[in-house]
Scaffold this motif. Structure first.
Motif, short mmCIF file in Angstrom:
data_model
loop_
_atom_site.label_atom_id
_atom_site.label_comp_id
_atom_site.label_asym_id
_atom_site.label_seq_id
_atom_site.Cartn_x
_atom_site.Cartn_y
_atom_site.Cartn_z
N ARG A 51 12.45 21.62 -18.79
CA ARG A 51 13.61 21.27 -17.98
C ARG A 51 13.82 19.77 -17.96
O ARG A 51 12.89 19.00 -18.12
N SER A 52 15.01 19.38 -17.73
CA SER A 52 15.25 17.96 -17.55
C SER A 52 16.36 17.80 -16.53
O SER A 52 17.11 18.72 -16.26
N LEU A 53 16.40 16.62 -15.93
CA LEU A 53 17.49 16.36 -15.00
C LEU A 53 17.93 14.93 -15.18
O LEU A 53 17.27 14.11 -15.81
N ARG A 54 19.05 14.63 -14.60
CA ARG A 54 19.71 13.36 -14.87
C ARG A 54 19.99 12.64 -13.55
O ARG A 54 21.11 12.68 -13.06
N PRO A 55 18.98 12.01 -12.95
CA PRO A 55 19.28 11.28 -11.72
C PRO A 55 20.04 9.99 -12.04
O PRO A 55 19.94 9.47 -13.13
N GLN A 56 20.79 9.50 -11.08
CA GLN A 56 21.50 8.23 -11.27
C GLN A 56 20.50 7.09 -11.28
O GLN A 56 19.48 7.13 -10.58
N LEU A 57 20.77 6.07 -12.08
CA LEU A 57 19.84 4.95 -12.19
C LEU A 57 20.11 3.95 -11.06
O LEU A 57 20.80 2.96 -11.25
N THR A 58 19.58 4.28 -9.91
CA THR A 58 19.79 3.42 -8.74
C THR A 58 18.69 2.37 -8.65
O THR A 58 17.66 2.47 -9.32
N PHE A 59 18.91 1.41 -7.76
CA PHE A 59 17.90 0.39 -7.50
C PHE A 59 16.59 1.05 -7.06
O PHE A 59 15.51 0.70 -7.52
N GLU A 60 16.73 2.04 -6.16
CA GLU A 60 15.52 2.67 -5.62
C GLU A 60 14.73 3.41 -6.70
O GLU A 60 13.51 3.39 -6.73
N LEU A 61 15.45 4.05 -7.59
CA LEU A 61 14.76 4.76 -8.67
C LEU A 61 14.04 3.75 -9.57
O LEU A 61 12.89 3.95 -9.96
N GLY A 62 14.70 2.64 -9.82
CA GLY A 62 14.07 1.58 -10.61
C GLY A 62 12.81 1.08 -9.93
O GLY A 62 11.75 0.91 -10.55
N LEU A 63 12.92 0.88 -8.61
CA LEU A 63 11.77 0.40 -7.83
C LEU A 63 10.60 1.37 -8.01
O LEU A 63 9.45 0.98 -8.23
N SER A 64 10.95 2.64 -7.90
CA SER A 64 9.92 3.66 -8.03
C SER A 64 9.28 3.62 -9.41
O SER A 64 8.06 3.69 -9.56
#
Ligand code: SF4
Ligand code: SF4
Length: 922
Positions: A183-196
């Motif tokens: 499976r795969s998913l496509r989260p938006q590349l937000t600041f928080e995701l980058g931080l994570s």
């Protein structure tokens, strides 16, 4: 490592060189000149002359291990191949055009800069882009310096990635689902995701970080939530405002499962800035004094570039872990040693060390338009870079090729390598860009130029030349040319010169050049009978062309050479000319043709030679190839047997017409039925309309009223019953561009107004058409192709709503035609303009048009213009009238004319598909 020697080609375009205006920096900055070796020196009237033996090609200067960022990751320069895309000083990826190697003896400088893990090693003579603080403290000034000139105050410049690939989302690979599928998913590349991700990469604490995703619309958020829980085992909780949040401790690691397999996707470089900021901060915050990252050198550089892009000084250094493995320490820099300035991140120089080397291999890359970014520095050719008028080109070709030099026009001038040759009973086609030696080759084969084999010290005889080509068909041809047993009949490219030297009536002249039977046949095939009583001085372009071809083929010769025989001819005439040319080879004669209409060249040739090189600098002949293979090589831009890529993009054809739907709307432009009556000619055009953003192609024979229709729309001619289009601003490119006594720059400035200075204008029009090199030239001194491009640019520079473009492809080569077609389509769409395009080249019509108007009738008597119709119907209607069908090449999808009455010709005619058949498996 084997070091191959180079054959250096230095060309100075004396049309551009202005030694009285520039202060001659090309000479002042030349490294050998500084060492009292005259690699470049002033010649006659101060114009510089480069001695190619003494010139060291000072762009070749780097240690083969120097790391270079390519589109697929970091590579040492030694492993980079031509065609790969590397990061350049403009912060974008460009293709490598060539790679050079030489053996160097002398001091090798190793320069270490603060914040970058590797040193840059280069030869002493080569300049690097440096920055130094301005005295007034306001910013920096840039300068190119050689290693011995560097000071402690200098900074080296790392380009900031400019490209934003619009990468808005990222695929997270998930666990295998209950159905066994990954499976795969496509989260938006937000600041928080980058931080994570930053924390995850550094294995740091993640207590305080959450990935927030979803949207205020319920369904996508719910979908993502469900995917995270089901496939990745990530628990989410409501973060308020309809958003959901996830603790990244449990999130999937996008860089790989284990520490050893961590890898930062290079595509992150084109991710949104917020996301990159998140990664850099997340990474650096994981440890106050630096985080030890067990990542590859590649990833260290990617991180560095990410940080540069978001303006975050990130310092990287190398360390060795227990067990001897390398790792990298990343830390945010607080002492402001690293700083950003005008598209670069500036790194102070830490140290410079010198090592003496002997026969040490050094390398460099020639990159399209730009310089490559190597380790911590940017390096370029010296005199080439310093010349403010772009007058110098230095190219390094293989030494092998140097032996194939056939002709050189003078010191620091264009040169041609190898030659095509003619064969008895065959039509040989030659194809390639303008300016790379096709006409030179033709002049040699027709006996107008005796090739000098690159020796500028005296005349050679044709027998001398023949001896050099010992054992080849060229030797045979040149010997026969020398002893007179080859008699050449030659049609030149620029037929407009003919009336200046040939005086009299068409019939009288033709009767004098060849035997009655042959002349009569040609008069019929080329439809010249009603022109026999006309004086040559009053013939139109198309008439003059057919007359010139008839005169050439009528002569009592056994070798026929025709330079661009299809210019100014309509499609029917082109195929008739092609048949006449084929006929000339049937009785064992030799025929050579150079032409840019690939469909016609394909139709008439038996073999093809491909020319490639750099316009005005050098041309190389490759081949012969079978006609299909040769033309496909030109389309693909790659010569497999020589492993040479001479163009980065292939020319791509559409197999089916685009299915664009337009709705009747108030913004469509309608015209009524139009008639226009002259003494001997009457034109009728059906009513129709054009939609905003649409290009309507206009196709049909010569002398049938296409240009008249355009002129009526443009308001240059009046219809019988005057009508008023809702006229707005119109821009018109006439069939024959006006020759003015004015500088190109002035013409374009006047048309473009204030936008002339903008980057967009320069990158959209000036550079793609190669006009930046012509700006200083006078319009009246331009060649046919140059004049055509200036006229096209002038028309498209105007902010018009209606563009009327009449025969833009005349004198342009295949690449230029393709570019102009794409440009027309794009500009029309972007400006939501209305464009009418009169054209004979089917490829250009196919690329540029949304719909077609087909003109038919009897040339010079009556003409009828149809309503606009979709491309398939338009091509079918037009080609049915011409009686020509096209199949498609299965590899390139380019249209190939069927031989009349061949199986495919009959099949396609029966099916009514003249231009867009299904691909064949030939
Ligand atoms: S490339 Fe130019 S600057 Fe460099 S050595 Fe040759 S002439 Fe001199
Ligand atoms: S810098 Fe350029 S314009 Fe000036 S003399 Fe040299 S080649 Fe000519």
């Amino acid at each position: 490592m084997q070091v191959s020697r180079l054959h250096r080609v230095a060309v100075i375009d004396y049309d551009f060189c202005q030694p009285t205006k520039c202060g001659q920096p090309c000479i002042a900055f030349c490294p050998p000149v500084r060492n009292r070796i005259e690699a470049i020196k002033p010649g006659e009237k101060g114009f510089p002359v480069i001695n190619e033996v003494l010139c060291i090609g000072c762009g070749i200067c780097l240690d083969p291990d120097t790391p270079v960022i390519t589109e697929i990751g970091l590579k040492p320069i030694r492993e980079i191949s031509v065609g790969e895309r590397v990061l350049t000083h403009k912060g974008r990826f460009s293709s490598v055009l060539s790679k050079s190697v030489r053996a160097y003896t002398g001091p090798l400088y190793r320069i270490r800069v603060y914040g970058v893990p590797d040193t840059i090693a280069l030869t002493e003579e080569h300049p690097l882009l440096t920055a130094s603080k301005r005295r007034d403290g306001r910013g920096f000034t840039f300068a190119w310096k050689t290693p011995p000139e560097l000071t402690e105050e200098d900074y080296l410049c790392i380009p900031v990635i400019q490209a934003d690939g619009g990468l808005g989302a990222f695929m997270l690979n998930g666990n295998t689902g209950p159905d066994g599928l990954a499976r795969s998913l496509r989260p938006q590349l937000t600041f928080e995701l980058g931080l994570s991700f930053g924390y995850s990469l550094a294995n740091g604490c993640t207590d305080c970080v959450k990935v927030v995703f979803g949207s205020t619309r319920e369904s996508p958020a719910e979908k993502v939530k469900e995917m995270l829980e089901r496939h990745l085992g990530i628990k989410t909780k409501n973060g308020g405002s309809g958003l959901s949040a996830v603790n990244p401790e449990s999130s999937a690691n996008p860089f790989g499962e284990s520490e050893g397999s961590k890898r930062i996707p290079l595509s992150f470089l084109s991710a949104p800035l917020d996301f990159l900021k998140g990664i850099v901060l997340g990474l650096a915050c994981a440890g106050r004094n630096g985080v030890t990252l067990r990542i590859s050198r590649n990833d260290a550089y990617v991180l560095k570039l990410m940080a540069a892009k978001v303006g975050q000084p990130l310092c990287l250094s190398k360390t060795t872990l227990e067990g001897g493995k390398n790792a990298y320490v990343a830390s945010l820099v607080e002492d402001k040693k690293i700083t950003s300035w005008q598209g670069y991140q500036l790194h102070p120089i830490d140290s410079v060390s010198i090592e003496y080397v002997k026969d040490y291999p050094v390398m460099n890359l020639e990159v399209e338009e730009d310089e490559s970014y190597n380790a911590a520095g940017l390096v370029v050719h010296n005199c080439v870079k310093k010349c403010p008028f772009q007058a110098i080109t230095i190219v390094n070709l293989s030494e092998e090729l140097g032996k194939d030099l056939t002709h050189q026009y003078g010191i620091n001038s264009f040169r041609l390598y190898r030659l095509p040759y003619l064969e008895e009973g065959k039509v040989i086609g030659i194809v390639g860009k303008n300016g790379i030696g096709k006409t030179t080759a033709i002049q040699i084969l027709s006996g107008h130029i005796v090739p000098n084999l690159g020796r500028l010290d005296g005349e050679r005889s044709l027998y001398d030349v023949a001896r050099v080509f010992r054992g080849s068909l060229i030797q045979d041809y040149m010997t026969k040319l020398a002893n007179g047993s080859v008699k050449v009949s030659y049609k030149p490219q620029y037929i407009d010169m003919i009336p200046k030297v040939v005086k009299g009536k068409v019939g009288t002249i033709l009767s004098k050049v060849g035997s009655g039977d042959r002349v009569n046949k040609l008069i019929d095939v080329l439809e010249l009978r009603n022109l026999l009583d006309r004086d040559v001085s009053v013939l139109s372009g198309g008439e003059l062309q057919r007359f010139a071809i008839a005169a050439c083929l009528a002569k009592d010769a056994n070798a026929f050479i025709l330079d661009e025989p299809t210019s100014f001819l309509d499609i029917k005439q082109r195929f008739k000319v092609a048949s006449a040319i084929r006929e000339a080879a049937l009785s064992g004669n030799m025929v050579l043709v150079s032409d840019h209409d690939l469909a016609v060249l394909d139709y008439m040739s038996d073999k093809v030679f491909v020319f490639y090189g750099e316009p005005g600098v050098y041309g190389i002949v490759a081949g012969p190839y079978g006609v299909r293979e040769g033309i496909n090589i030109l389309i693909e831009g790659y010569i497999p047997d020589e492993n040479v890529r001479f163009r980065n993009e292939r020319i791509s054809f559409q197999l089916k017409p685009p299915t664009e739907a337009y709705e009747e709307s108030h913004s469509a432009l309608y015209w009524p039925s139009i008639t226009k009556t002259y003494d001997a000619f009457r034109l009728e055009v059906d009513s129709g309309c054009i939609y905003p953003g649409e290009v309507i192609g206009i196709v049909g024979p010569n002398g049938i009223g296409k240009t008249t229709f355009i002129k009526i729309l443009a308001g240059v001619e009046r219809a019988d019953a005057e009508f008023q289009l809702p006229y707005r601003v119109i821009s018109y490119k006439p069939q024959y561009p006006e020759i003015r006594d004015e500088k190109v720059e002035a013409v374009l400035r006047q048309a473009a107004g204030s936008k002339f200075e903008t980057d967009l204008y320069q990158s959209e029009l000036i550079r793609p058409l190669g006009l930046h090199k012509l700006l200083e030239r006078n319009v009246k001194d331009l060649s046919g192709g140059e004049l055509q491009k200036v006229a096209i640019a002038e028309a498209l520079s105007k902010d018009a709503e209606i563009y009327l473009i009449d025969e833009p492809s005349a004198y342009l080569d295949v690449e230029e035609r393709y570019m102009v077609a794409k440009l027309l389509k794009r500009i029309t769409r972007e400006r939501q303009a209305y464009t009418f395009l009169v054209e004979h080249d089917l490829m250009v019509l196919d690329f540029a048009s949304n719909r077609l108007m087909v003109f038919s009738g009897e040339p010079s008597v009556r003409g009828h213009g149809s309503k606009p119709m979709d491309l398939r119907s338009g091509f079918n209607t037009f080609l049915k009238e011409m009686g020509v069908t096209f199949r498609r090449d299965h590899q390139t999808f380019r249209p190939r004319a069927n031989k009349p009455d061949s199986r495919l010709d009959r099949q396609q005619k029966a099916a009514g598909e003249y231009y867009y058949p299904t691909p064949t498996s030939e």
